[in-house]
Structure formats: structure tokens, C-alpha cells
Design a protein around this motif. Structure first.
Motif, PDB file in Angstrom:
ATOM      1  N   UNK A 121      -9.119   8.530   6.501  1.00  0.00           N
ATOM      2  CA  UNK A 121      -8.058   8.864   5.540  1.00  0.00           C
ATOM      3  C   UNK A 121      -7.170   7.669   5.206  1.00  0.00           C
ATOM      4  N   UNK A 122      -7.555   6.497   5.686  1.00  0.00           N
ATOM      5  CA  UNK A 122      -6.793   5.284   5.399  1.00  0.00           C
ATOM      6  C   UNK A 122      -5.437   5.244   6.074  1.00  0.00           C
ATOM      7  N   UNK A 123      -5.273   5.989   7.165  1.00  0.00           N
ATOM      8  CA  UNK A 123      -3.961   6.095   7.815  1.00  0.00           C
ATOM      9  C   UNK A 123      -3.761   5.126   8.979  1.00  0.00           C
ATOM     10  N   UNK A 124      -4.805   4.387   9.357  1.00  0.00           N
ATOM     11  CA  UNK A 124      -4.673   3.426  10.456  1.00  0.00           C
ATOM     12  C   UNK A 124      -5.364   2.122  10.067  1.00  0.00           C
ATOM     13  N   UNK A 125      -4.563   1.046  10.062  1.00  0.00           N
ATOM     14  CA  UNK A 125      -5.133  -0.276   9.770  1.00  0.00           C
ATOM     15  C   UNK A 125      -4.721  -1.316  10.808  1.00  0.00           C
TER      16      UNK A 125
END
Length: 108
Positions: free
Chosen positions: A43-47
Motif C-alpha cells: 500500500x506504499x505505507x512503508x519506505x
């Protein structure tokens, strides 16, 4: 890479991990956190490692209870404290490795 290293350190730590009122082995904790990480990455919530700790490895998304870590005779600590300490150690080791490589003198 840092998140993988943190998860590897957890898996081999021999520590116990408390989640939703029950203690689990470090290997089971790692497997659980990998599932949470995959969900958040999709979901693109951790980078970053910090986002992983805050969003996946600090508390239960079901109960809201904080995760705890217990290593041997050491006091029980919040998982976020343990993981940030491990992250700091990883970064310090990487910095020391770079510094030592840069200071090696070539034979002349």
C-alpha cells in the motif's frame, strides 16, 4: 535492506515477543512482522526502517496493545525501543565499516 536486517536480528535474538497478551518466539514474531510489512509495502505505507517500526512493529493493529520484547534476564521493553536500539547498532556498524575501509592505507 535495513528492515530485512532488523527482522533477521529479531529472528536470531533468542528474545521473546509479546503480542496481544501472549508471548511468542522471536521466529514467530519475525514471521508476523513480515506479514504486516508486506501488507504496508503493498500500500506504499512503508519506505524506511523508522516507518516500519512505527507502523508495523510497535503495536497490534487489532487490539492497539503495544508489542513487548523480553531478552533473557533483561527487563521487558517496548518493541519500538528494542528495534530502534538495534537499528542504531546496525547503522553504527555500517558507519564503522565504511570509516575503517576509507582509512586503510595502500601499500606504497
Amino acid at each position: 535492506a535495513e528492515i530485512d536486517s532488523l527482522l533477521s536480528r529479531l529472528a536470531v535474538s533468542g528474545c521473546r515477543f509479546k503480542r496481544n497478551g501472549a508471548w511468542h518466539t522471536a521466529a514467530k514474531a519475525q514471521a508476523h512482522l513480515v506479514r504486516k510489512l508486506e501488507y504496508l509495502v503493498d500500500r506504499g505505507a512503508v519506505t524506511s526502517a523508522e516507518q516500519f517500526i512505527e507502523r508495523a512493529a510497535t503495536r497490534s493493529s487489532v487490539s492497539g496493545q503495544a508489542y513487548l520484547v523480553k531478552c533473557g534476564a533483561s527487563p521487558t521493553v517496548p518493541s519500538s525501543k528494542w528495534l530502534y536500539s538495534e537499528l542504531q547498532a546496525l547503522r553504527a556498524a555500517r558507519f564503522d565499516k565504511k570509516t575503517n575501509q576509507g582509512s586503510l592505507k595502500q601499500p606504497g
